[in-house]
Design a protein around this motif. Sequence first.
Motif, PDB file in Angstrom:
ATOM      1  N   GLU A  20      -7.583   3.998  -6.306  1.00 14.85           N
ATOM      2  CA  GLU A  20      -7.522   2.831  -7.197  1.00 14.85           C
ATOM      3  C   GLU A  20      -7.174   1.573  -6.416  1.00 14.85           C
ATOM      4  OE1 GLU A  20      -4.779   4.022 -10.243  1.00 14.85           O
ATOM      5  OE2 GLU A  20      -6.198   5.492 -11.064  1.00 14.85           O
ATOM      6  N   GLU A  21      -6.262   1.705  -5.472  1.00 16.98           N
ATOM      7  CA  GLU A  21      -5.907   0.556  -4.634  1.00 16.98           C
ATOM      8  C   GLU A  21      -7.105   0.114  -3.807  1.00 16.98           C
ATOM      9  OE1 GLU A  21      -2.845  -0.691  -1.057  1.00 16.98           O
ATOM     10  OE2 GLU A  21      -2.541   1.207  -2.091  1.00 16.98           O
ATOM     11  N   TYR A  69      -6.929  -7.925   3.702  1.00 17.50           N
ATOM     12  CA  TYR A  69      -7.296  -6.867   2.765  1.00 17.50           C
ATOM     13  C   TYR A  69      -8.171  -5.818   3.442  1.00 17.50           C
ATOM     14  CZ  TYR A  69      -5.508 -10.065  -0.753  1.00 17.50           C
ATOM     15  OH  TYR A  69      -4.704 -10.887  -1.473  1.00 17.50           O
ATOM     16  N   ASP A 118     -10.226   0.432  -4.587  1.00 19.24           N
ATOM     17  CA  ASP A 118     -11.141  -0.247  -5.497  1.00 19.24           C
ATOM     18  C   ASP A 118     -10.741  -1.713  -5.672  1.00 19.24           C
ATOM     19  OD1 ASP A 118     -13.258  -0.291  -7.641  1.00 19.24           O
ATOM     20  OD2 ASP A 118     -11.492  -0.696  -8.888  1.00 19.24           O
ATOM     21  N   GLN A 119      -9.454  -1.952  -5.871  1.00 17.58           N
ATOM     22  CA  GLN A 119      -8.966  -3.321  -6.040  1.00 17.58           C
ATOM     23  C   GLN A 119      -9.129  -4.125  -4.752  1.00 17.58           C
ATOM     24  OE1 GLN A 119      -8.151  -4.605  -8.933  1.00 17.58           O
ATOM     25  NE2 GLN A 119      -7.875  -6.591  -7.995  1.00 17.58           N
ATOM     26  N   SER A 175       0.819  -1.203   0.000  1.00 13.99           N
ATOM     27  CA  SER A 175       0.000   0.000   0.000  1.00 13.99           C
ATOM     28  C   SER A 175       0.857   1.258   0.000  1.00 13.99           C
ATOM     29  CB  SER A 175      -0.895   0.008   1.232  1.00 13.99           C
ATOM     30  OG  SER A 175      -1.590   1.218   1.314  1.00 13.99           O
ATOM     31  N   ARG A 228     -12.706  -5.202  -4.414  1.00 14.85           N
ATOM     32  CA  ARG A 228     -13.002  -6.303  -5.338  1.00 14.85           C
ATOM     33  C   ARG A 228     -12.479  -7.635  -4.788  1.00 14.85           C
ATOM     34  NH1 ARG A 228     -14.500  -4.390 -10.516  1.00 14.85           N
ATOM     35  NH2 ARG A 228     -14.270  -2.126 -10.658  1.00 14.85           N
ATOM     36  N   CYS A 229     -11.271  -7.613  -4.227  1.00 16.85           N
ATOM     37  CA  CYS A 229     -10.694  -8.837  -3.641  1.00 16.85           C
ATOM     38  C   CYS A 229     -11.517  -9.306  -2.447  1.00 16.85           C
ATOM     39  CB  CYS A 229      -9.251  -8.595  -3.215  1.00 16.85           C
ATOM     40  SG  CYS A 229      -8.090  -8.444  -4.570  1.00 16.85           S
ATOM     41  N   GLU A 268     -14.716 -10.850  -3.673  1.00 18.75           N
ATOM     42  CA  GLU A 268     -14.449 -12.151  -4.297  1.00 18.75           C
ATOM     43  C   GLU A 268     -14.235 -13.239  -3.246  1.00 18.75           C
ATOM     44  OE1 GLU A 268     -11.085 -14.206  -7.156  1.00 18.75           O
ATOM     45  OE2 GLU A 268     -11.458 -12.047  -7.340  1.00 18.75           O
TER      46      GLU A 268
END
Length: 77
Positions: free
Chosen positions: A26-27, A50, A29-30, A2, A33-34, A37
Amino acid sequence: MSVAFVPDWLRGKAKVNQETIQRLLEENDQLIRCIVEYQNKGRANECVQYQHVLHRNLIYLATIADASSSSPPKPLE
């Protein structure tokens, strides 16, 4: 790793600019998503790391926002 992870000896010396904020967003956002998931796969325990990084990033962004709102406005670089 990070962009919010900054060694103690560099804290307070780094310039916060629009690029840094955008990279954090942006980080985040990822990371979200992780997390989603892993949760969808029923592996909630694996997403905790996370969530910690996301939390740290959000606190960092909130700190920046608070600091910029309490001082006279100045343009971001």
